[in-house]
Design an enzyme around this catalytic site. Sequence first.
Site, short mmCIF file in Angstrom:
data_model
loop_
_atom_site.label_atom_id
_atom_site.label_comp_id
_atom_site.label_asym_id
_atom_site.label_seq_id
_atom_site.Cartn_x
_atom_site.Cartn_y
_atom_site.Cartn_z
N TYR A 25 0.77 -1.22 -0.09
CA TYR A 25 0.08 -0.03 0.12
C TYR A 25 0.87 1.18 0.17
O TYR A 25 0.54 2.24 -0.59
CB TYR A 25 -0.79 0.04 1.06
CG TYR A 25 -1.62 1.31 1.55
CD1 TYR A 25 -2.83 1.56 0.54
CD2 TYR A 25 -1.57 2.16 2.40
CE1 TYR A 25 -3.33 2.91 0.86
CE2 TYR A 25 -2.09 3.13 2.69
CZ TYR A 25 -3.22 3.68 1.97
OH TYR A 25 -3.76 4.96 2.28
N SER A 107 -3.64 12.07 9.05
CA SER A 107 -4.59 11.89 7.88
C SER A 107 -5.95 11.53 8.63
O SER A 107 -6.15 11.01 9.41
CB SER A 107 -4.08 10.76 7.16
OG SER A 107 -4.98 10.21 6.34
N GLN A 128 -5.06 16.66 8.60
CA GLN A 128 -5.34 16.81 6.96
C GLN A 128 -6.93 16.12 6.65
O GLN A 128 -7.45 15.16 7.48
CB GLN A 128 -4.32 15.54 6.29
CG GLN A 128 -4.71 15.34 4.71
CD GLN A 128 -5.72 14.31 4.41
OE1 GLN A 128 -5.67 13.36 5.13
NE2 GLN A 128 -6.54 14.52 3.56
N TYR A 130 -10.00 15.42 4.30
CA TYR A 130 -10.56 15.00 3.08
C TYR A 130 -12.07 15.53 3.05
O TYR A 130 -12.77 15.20 3.98
CB TYR A 130 -10.65 13.41 2.39
CG TYR A 130 -9.28 12.97 2.20
CD1 TYR A 130 -8.75 13.48 1.10
CD2 TYR A 130 -8.80 11.85 2.74
CE1 TYR A 130 -7.43 12.92 0.66
CE2 TYR A 130 -7.38 11.21 2.42
CZ TYR A 130 -6.80 11.61 1.17
OH TYR A 130 -5.77 11.21 0.71
N THR A 156 -6.66 18.56 1.38
CA THR A 156 -6.13 17.67 0.31
C THR A 156 -7.19 18.06 -0.87
O THR A 156 -8.42 17.44 -0.84
CB THR A 156 -5.85 16.28 0.62
OG1 THR A 156 -4.84 16.16 1.92
CG2 THR A 156 -5.28 15.60 -0.46
N ARG A 165 -4.46 1.80 -7.53
CA ARG A 165 -3.13 1.24 -7.25
C ARG A 165 -3.44 -0.25 -7.60
O ARG A 165 -4.10 -0.97 -6.65
CB ARG A 165 -2.98 1.49 -5.94
CG ARG A 165 -2.62 2.92 -5.81
CD ARG A 165 -3.17 3.84 -4.60
NE ARG A 165 -3.47 4.99 -4.92
CZ ARG A 165 -4.03 5.74 -3.74
NH1 ARG A 165 -4.32 5.02 -2.69
NH2 ARG A 165 -4.26 7.12 -3.94
N LYS A 252 -3.15 21.07 -0.44
CA LYS A 252 -2.27 20.18 -0.68
C LYS A 252 -2.63 19.58 -1.94
O LYS A 252 -3.95 19.20 -2.16
CB LYS A 252 -2.24 19.13 0.34
CG LYS A 252 -1.09 17.76 0.09
CD LYS A 252 -1.00 17.05 1.12
CE LYS A 252 -0.10 15.78 1.04
NZ LYS A 252 -0.91 14.64 0.61
N HIS A 276 0.41 13.64 -4.80
CA HIS A 276 -0.13 12.69 -3.80
C HIS A 276 0.90 11.32 -3.73
O HIS A 276 0.46 10.47 -3.68
CB HIS A 276 -1.29 12.13 -4.25
CG HIS A 276 -2.39 11.78 -2.85
ND1 HIS A 276 -3.23 12.71 -2.60
CD2 HIS A 276 -2.51 10.84 -2.31
CE1 HIS A 276 -3.87 12.20 -1.49
NE2 HIS A 276 -3.16 10.71 -1.28
N ARG A 279 0.47 9.00 -6.50
CA ARG A 279 -0.85 7.64 -6.28
C ARG A 279 -2.21 8.25 -6.95
O ARG A 279 -3.21 7.46 -7.07
CB ARG A 279 -0.90 7.51 -4.86
CG ARG A 279 0.40 6.99 -4.14
CD ARG A 279 0.03 7.16 -2.59
NE ARG A 279 -0.78 6.64 -2.04
CZ ARG A 279 -0.31 5.39 -1.43
NH1 ARG A 279 0.81 4.69 -1.88
NH2 ARG A 279 -1.35 4.56 -0.78
C1 LIG Z 1 0.38 5.02 1.71
C2 LIG Z 1 0.35 6.39 1.62
C3 LIG Z 1 -1.02 7.00 1.90
C4 LIG Z 1 -1.09 8.36 1.91
N1 LIG Z 1 -2.51 8.88 2.45
C5 LIG Z 1 -2.53 10.22 2.51
C6 LIG Z 1 -3.75 10.76 3.07
O1 LIG Z 1 -4.55 10.03 3.83
N2 LIG Z 1 -4.27 12.06 2.74
C7 LIG Z 1 -3.31 12.88 1.95
O2 LIG Z 1 -3.47 14.24 1.98
N3 LIG Z 1 -1.99 12.29 1.41
C8 LIG Z 1 -1.69 10.86 1.55
N4 LIG Z 1 -0.74 10.43 0.80
C9 LIG Z 1 0.03 11.27 0.09
C10 LIG Z 1 1.22 12.05 1.17
O3 LIG Z 1 0.69 13.04 2.08
C11 LIG Z 1 2.55 12.81 0.17
O4 LIG Z 1 1.69 13.65 -0.58
C12 LIG Z 1 3.18 11.82 -0.47
O5 LIG Z 1 3.25 10.68 0.27
C13 LIG Z 1 4.64 12.33 -0.64
O6 LIG Z 1 5.47 11.51 -1.47
P1 LIG Z 1 6.53 10.80 -0.82
O7 LIG Z 1 5.71 9.42 -0.25
O8 LIG Z 1 7.25 10.19 -1.92
O9 LIG Z 1 7.25 11.39 0.13
C14 LIG Z 1 -0.29 9.25 1.03
C15 LIG Z 1 0.85 8.63 0.80
C16 LIG Z 1 1.34 7.45 0.97
C17 LIG Z 1 2.45 6.97 0.20
#
Ligand SMILES: Cc1cc2nc3c(=O)[nH]c(=O)nc-3n(C[C@H](O)[C@H](O)[C@H](O)COP(=O)(O)O)c2cc1C
Length: 380
Positions: A25, A107, A128, A130, A156, A165, A252, A276, A279
Amino acid sequence: MPVITCIEDLRQLHKKNAPKAFYDYVDAGSYTESTYNANSSDLHALRLRQRVAVNVEHRSTEGTMLGQKVTMPTALAPVGLTGMQWADGEILAARAAEKFGVPFTLSTMSINSIEDVAEATTTPFWFQLYVMRDRDFITRLIHRAKAAKCSALVLTLDLQIIGQRHKDLKNGMTVPPKIMLSNVVDMMTKPAWGLRMLGAKRKVFGNIMGHVKGAEGIVSLSKWTASQFDPTLSWKDVEWVKKEFGGKLILKGIQDVEDAKLAVQSGADAIVVSNHGGRQLDGALSSIKALPPIVDAVGDKIEVWMDGGIRSGQDLLKALAHGAKGTMIGRAFNFGLGAMGEAGVTTALEIIQKEFDTSMALCGLHNPREITRDVILNPY
Ligand SMILES: Cc1cc2nc3c(=O)[nH]c(=O)nc-3n(C[C@H](O)[C@H](O)[C@H](O)COP(=O)(O)O)c2cc1C
């Protein structure tokens, strides 16, 4: 215990320690993962300008983010399901961030709740948000963040519709884990994770369960997101959220200059140039490439931060050199957590700080304020 020298070491340990569905994940991007990979490879491709015979005896990595003093200009990004990588993961990561001196962002999709983290820490953290269809729930959630004295709200904007994914579908990723033969066999090889989980404060989404109707029991994240997240989200809602929270607002998921200008108009205090972590929109520009035009357009009107692909202090230096006033790290701290719990998050932060400090010094710099685009020989 292996010698930990870099974030990659923590990633490998995380992979070994956590159930496959949860590790996957984290270590995944959407669809072909082209944006996920570009976030890192575009940072890697940048060359730093070495300087010599500069007195760098006195140095500091300190900076500020939204006026808040930070040990280095990075915050822990909101990462859903952090509490599934290691029992009570959000509490542990928030504690590590507090001790180290960087902000922690909780989150909406966390396992520990806002109240759990508030109870376990003394420094205000960020929440954060949603936006979901059930606005009564969202209003209550904003007020819970206020009551917990969260010092900023991170709204976000890039996940009203979820990017697929593939690994999550193949693994049947659910919270709590689905009893599938493959999952059970995998978990039997990670007994320490399971034992810790038995004693965890929570095993489901702490901000949501018991606060929203229809969210009980096993939840497939992608299905639930599709039904609850509000695809009508607009700039009017951003204004509403800002008013409802009344404190500092960070937007964000900005990738485009026009959106950055609208963010300034909305009265937000900071924006995070982000895809993100690769993702969501597969094919979007890497964050480091998206950053410079946004900094040029609005950098004098709002604090511009960046996340995506930061795995080292060199990456942090490169992001700041491209005009980011601050950064966020997602996977880097989750790898640390999945590897070694709270100590792993601290290790991840220490590794990045040390690399950042050394790299700045080798470029003849003493502190983040001295970093300019000149530090990069081939800037975007
Ligand atoms: C496993 C995972 C879960 C994430 N869940 C959220 C989330 O719940 N809310 C959100 O705004 N961003 C989420 N993100 C995005 C992160 O806040 C962030 O933008 C991102 O991880 C940055 O890239 P990096 O992992 O390469 O540092 C998630 C990222 C990952 C890897």
